[in-house]
Design a protein around this motif. Structure first.
Motif, PDB file in Angstrom:
ATOM      1  N   LEU A 133       0.871  -1.167   0.000  1.00 50.90           N
ATOM      2  CA  LEU A 133       0.000   0.000   0.000  1.00 50.90           C
ATOM      3  C   LEU A 133       0.912   1.221   0.000  1.00 50.90           C
ATOM      4  O   LEU A 133       1.659   1.451   0.958  1.00 50.90           O
ATOM      5  CB  LEU A 133      -0.897  -0.002   1.238  1.00 50.90           C
ATOM      6  CG  LEU A 133      -1.857  -1.199   1.355  1.00 50.90           C
ATOM      7  CD1 LEU A 133      -2.529  -1.203   2.723  1.00 50.90           C
ATOM      8  CD2 LEU A 133      -2.902  -1.160   0.247  1.00 50.90           C
ATOM      9  N   TYR A 153      -6.083  -3.584   8.160  1.00 45.93           N
ATOM     10  CA  TYR A 153      -6.015  -3.779   6.705  1.00 45.93           C
ATOM     11  C   TYR A 153      -7.405  -3.989   6.128  1.00 45.93           C
ATOM     12  O   TYR A 153      -7.749  -3.417   5.082  1.00 45.93           O
ATOM     13  CB  TYR A 153      -5.110  -4.973   6.380  1.00 45.93           C
ATOM     14  CG  TYR A 153      -3.637  -4.677   6.387  1.00 45.93           C
ATOM     15  CD1 TYR A 153      -2.965  -4.344   5.219  1.00 45.93           C
ATOM     16  CD2 TYR A 153      -2.899  -4.735   7.569  1.00 45.93           C
ATOM     17  CE1 TYR A 153      -1.592  -4.079   5.217  1.00 45.93           C
ATOM     18  CE2 TYR A 153      -1.532  -4.470   7.583  1.00 45.93           C
ATOM     19  CZ  TYR A 153      -0.885  -4.146   6.411  1.00 45.93           C
ATOM     20  OH  TYR A 153       0.468  -3.879   6.416  1.00 45.93           O
ATOM     21  N   PHE A 154      -8.229  -4.801   6.792  1.00 45.15           N
ATOM     22  CA  PHE A 154      -9.584  -5.052   6.299  1.00 45.15           C
ATOM     23  C   PHE A 154     -10.479  -3.824   6.444  1.00 45.15           C
ATOM     24  O   PHE A 154     -11.442  -3.665   5.689  1.00 45.15           O
ATOM     25  CB  PHE A 154     -10.200  -6.249   7.017  1.00 45.15           C
ATOM     26  CG  PHE A 154      -9.628  -7.577   6.594  1.00 45.15           C
ATOM     27  CD1 PHE A 154      -8.833  -7.699   5.465  1.00 45.15           C
ATOM     28  CD2 PHE A 154      -9.887  -8.718   7.330  1.00 45.15           C
ATOM     29  CE1 PHE A 154      -8.294  -8.917   5.067  1.00 45.15           C
ATOM     30  CE2 PHE A 154      -9.372  -9.954   6.955  1.00 45.15           C
ATOM     31  CZ  PHE A 154      -8.563 -10.057   5.822  1.00 45.15           C
ATOM     32  N   ARG A 163      -9.523  -0.915   5.755  1.00 40.24           N
ATOM     33  CA  ARG A 163      -9.242  -0.166   4.527  1.00 40.24           C
ATOM     34  C   ARG A 163      -9.833  -0.861   3.315  1.00 40.24           C
ATOM     35  O   ARG A 163     -10.407  -0.227   2.432  1.00 40.24           O
ATOM     36  CB  ARG A 163      -7.737  -0.002   4.341  1.00 40.24           C
ATOM     37  CG  ARG A 163      -7.382   0.552   2.960  1.00 40.24           C
ATOM     38  CD  ARG A 163      -5.964   0.942   2.813  1.00 40.24           C
ATOM     39  NE  ARG A 163      -5.671   1.242   1.406  1.00 40.24           N
ATOM     40  CZ  ARG A 163      -4.759   2.100   0.991  1.00 40.24           C
ATOM     41  NH1 ARG A 163      -4.057   2.765   1.890  1.00 40.24           N
ATOM     42  NH2 ARG A 163      -4.545   2.295  -0.285  1.00 40.24           N
ATOM     43  N   ASP A 164      -9.683  -2.190   3.258  1.00 43.69           N
ATOM     44  CA  ASP A 164     -10.146  -2.955   2.093  1.00 43.69           C
ATOM     45  C   ASP A 164     -10.634  -4.324   2.564  1.00 43.69           C
ATOM     46  O   ASP A 164      -9.819  -5.196   2.857  1.00 43.69           O
ATOM     47  CB  ASP A 164      -8.998  -3.116   1.091  1.00 43.69           C
ATOM     48  CG  ASP A 164      -9.389  -3.945  -0.127  1.00 43.69           C
ATOM     49  OD1 ASP A 164     -10.555  -4.354  -0.237  1.00 43.69           O
ATOM     50  OD2 ASP A 164      -8.493  -4.203  -0.959  1.00 43.69           O
ATOM     51  N   GLY A 172     -11.614  -6.765   1.075  1.00 41.81           N
ATOM     52  CA  GLY A 172     -11.141  -7.857   0.226  1.00 41.81           C
ATOM     53  C   GLY A 172      -9.629  -7.918   0.115  1.00 41.81           C
ATOM     54  O   GLY A 172      -9.101  -8.574  -0.795  1.00 41.81           O
ATOM     55  N   TYR A 173      -8.931  -7.274   1.033  1.00 46.14           N
ATOM     56  CA  TYR A 173      -7.463  -7.209   0.967  1.00 46.14           C
ATOM     57  C   TYR A 173      -6.868  -8.615   0.924  1.00 46.14           C
ATOM     58  O   TYR A 173      -7.169  -9.461   1.776  1.00 46.14           O
ATOM     59  CB  TYR A 173      -6.934  -6.450   2.188  1.00 46.14           C
ATOM     60  CG  TYR A 173      -5.444  -6.206   2.151  1.00 46.14           C
ATOM     61  CD1 TYR A 173      -4.908  -5.146   1.427  1.00 46.14           C
ATOM     62  CD2 TYR A 173      -4.572  -7.044   2.836  1.00 46.14           C
ATOM     63  CE1 TYR A 173      -3.552  -4.919   1.389  1.00 46.14           C
ATOM     64  CE2 TYR A 173      -3.197  -6.824   2.803  1.00 46.14           C
ATOM     65  CZ  TYR A 173      -2.698  -5.759   2.074  1.00 46.14           C
ATOM     66  OH  TYR A 173      -1.346  -5.550   2.039  1.00 46.14           O
ATOM     67  N   ASP A 174      -6.033  -8.870  -0.081  1.00 41.71           N
ATOM     68  CA  ASP A 174      -5.506 -10.227  -0.289  1.00 41.71           C
ATOM     69  C   ASP A 174      -3.982 -10.259  -0.368  1.00 41.71           C
ATOM     70  O   ASP A 174      -3.403 -11.214  -0.877  1.00 41.71           O
ATOM     71  CB  ASP A 174      -6.096 -10.840  -1.556  1.00 41.71           C
ATOM     72  CG  ASP A 174      -5.737 -10.074  -2.825  1.00 41.71           C
ATOM     73  OD1 ASP A 174      -5.133  -8.961  -2.721  1.00 41.71           O
ATOM     74  OD2 ASP A 174      -6.044 -10.567  -3.923  1.00 41.71           O
ATOM     75  N   LYS A 233      -7.824   2.682   9.654  1.00 40.86           N
ATOM     76  CA  LYS A 233      -7.397   2.072   8.389  1.00 40.86           C
ATOM     77  C   LYS A 233      -5.892   2.215   8.173  1.00 40.86           C
ATOM     78  O   LYS A 233      -5.319   3.261   8.490  1.00 40.86           O
ATOM     79  CB  LYS A 233      -8.130   2.734   7.215  1.00 40.86           C
ATOM     80  CG  LYS A 233      -9.643   2.601   7.267  1.00 40.86           C
ATOM     81  CD  LYS A 233     -10.283   3.348   6.103  1.00 40.86           C
ATOM     82  CE  LYS A 233     -11.809   3.242   6.149  1.00 40.86           C
ATOM     83  NZ  LYS A 233     -12.428   3.966   5.019  1.00 40.86           N
TER      84      LYS A 233
END
Length: 336
Positions: free
Chosen positions: A17, A99-100, A102-103, A105-107, A122
């Protein structure tokens, strides 16, 4: 949790990021004292860079720090060192939650260091290389009086060139050796690592620091690998041509930095050993944490002052570590 894939060479996931926190807020995240939280683990060399630079520049009050425990599982780093297992500011048990936030679906990797925007919870960035440069360049309003110039304009090109070589062959090179999935991949990483260490030793034979006559970003980046070498990389990652303590120039250079305020006083050897030997079960399936090595040598005289230079140039050393950030007794050499 597997880090080694049979038959392959190790490749680091570098999808970070990359939002930046800047003095003018041009990317939406302005520098603001107390707004952000730097999340680190003292076990991690990439996070340790940020811990050292933050301390050298005196950013402790402006950029508060959360220290995760030394181990993690597939889900992420945890705040098991804090009462109730939650970070007292962010209120989360796992870094994964930021992290989640912020997103969902963060992978990608749930990595440290990470800087979290406290009001939103976030993650802003986990771009470890940029984080420390921006501490030097964008957080200047909050630097302590006497802070060193770790990325001076006239030396940036040389620092960048040294950093690129050190990253490829040393910082990431130990991982390429340790997580190699074939004999050929391991041999290639091993050869590149020790070839580069020999070249660095030649450079440091007549120069106290890597670039210029004071500590810079380049020294911080090399130090965080060297300080872990004998405790984990020599045995655990099979980087065993020599121990650091058997390479006279690099050993003296590392001791010089370790004994410089801001470096050794941030190092937690207990966390370092527990992380590598407990988390990397595909390399160390028994989870046995070695008792050694003897750490007392880190405090031995280094003799590097005769080369000239001064760690802080016209600046001054940082103040003693705040009690709440002091490395626990027994996790570092006595007096370190």
């Amino acid at each position: 949790m597997n880090y080694v894939t049979a038959g392959t060479a190790y490749t680091r996931d570098s999808r970070y990021l990359t939002d930046r926190i800047t003095a003018d807020g041009r990317e939406g995240f302005p520098v603001e004292a107390g707004r952000y939280r730097l999340v680190v683990s003292r076990a991690c060399p990439w996070a340790s860079r940020a811990v050292i630079v933050r301390r050298l520049l005196g950013l402790e009050d402006a950029l508060p720090m959360a220290v995760a425990g030394p181990t993690h599982d597939e889900r992420s780093w945890t705040f098991d060192l804090d009462p109730g297992g939650r970070d007292p500011v962010l209120g989360i048990e796992r870094l994964q939650e930021a992290y989640f936030a912020r997103d969902p679906g963060y992978d990608r990797g749930i990595t440290v260091p990470a800087i979290v925007d406290v009001p939103t919870g976030k993650v802003v960035t986990n771009d470890f290389a940029r984080i420390t440069l921006d501490m030097s360049l964008e957080w200047t309003e909050h630097h302590r009086e006497g802070a060193p110039e770790l990325y001076p304009p006239d030396l940036r090109a040389e620092i960048d060139a040294v950093n690129a070589e050190v990253y490829q062959d040393v910082n990431n090179g130990v991982y390429r050796a340790g997580f190699a999935g074939s004999q050929e991949a391991y041999a290639s990483a091993y050869e590149r690592l020790f070839t580069r260490l020999d070249l660095l030793a030649d450079r440091l034979t007549t120069s106290r620091y890597l670039v210029g006559d004071t500590i810079t970003e380049a020294d911080v980046r090399l130090f965080t690998t060297l300080v872990r070498f004998d405790s984990v990389y020599h045995g655990h990652f099979k980087c065993n041509r020599q121990k650091l303590s058997e390479m006279p120039v690099l050993w003296a250079y590392a001791r010089d930095l370790f004994q410089t305020p801001g470096f050794g006083d941030t190092v937690d050897f207990d966390h370092i050993k527990r992380h590598y030997h407990l988390v990397h079960r595909d390399i160390n399936p028994t989870g046995i944490v070695p008792a050694g090595p003897d750490l007392s040598g880190w405090l031995a005289p280094h003799g590097r002052s005769s080369l000239g230079g001064s760690p802080f140039g016209r600046g001054t050393p940082p103040e003693p570590v705040a009690p709440e950030e002091t490395v626990p007794a027994g996790h570092t050499p006595q007096g370190g």
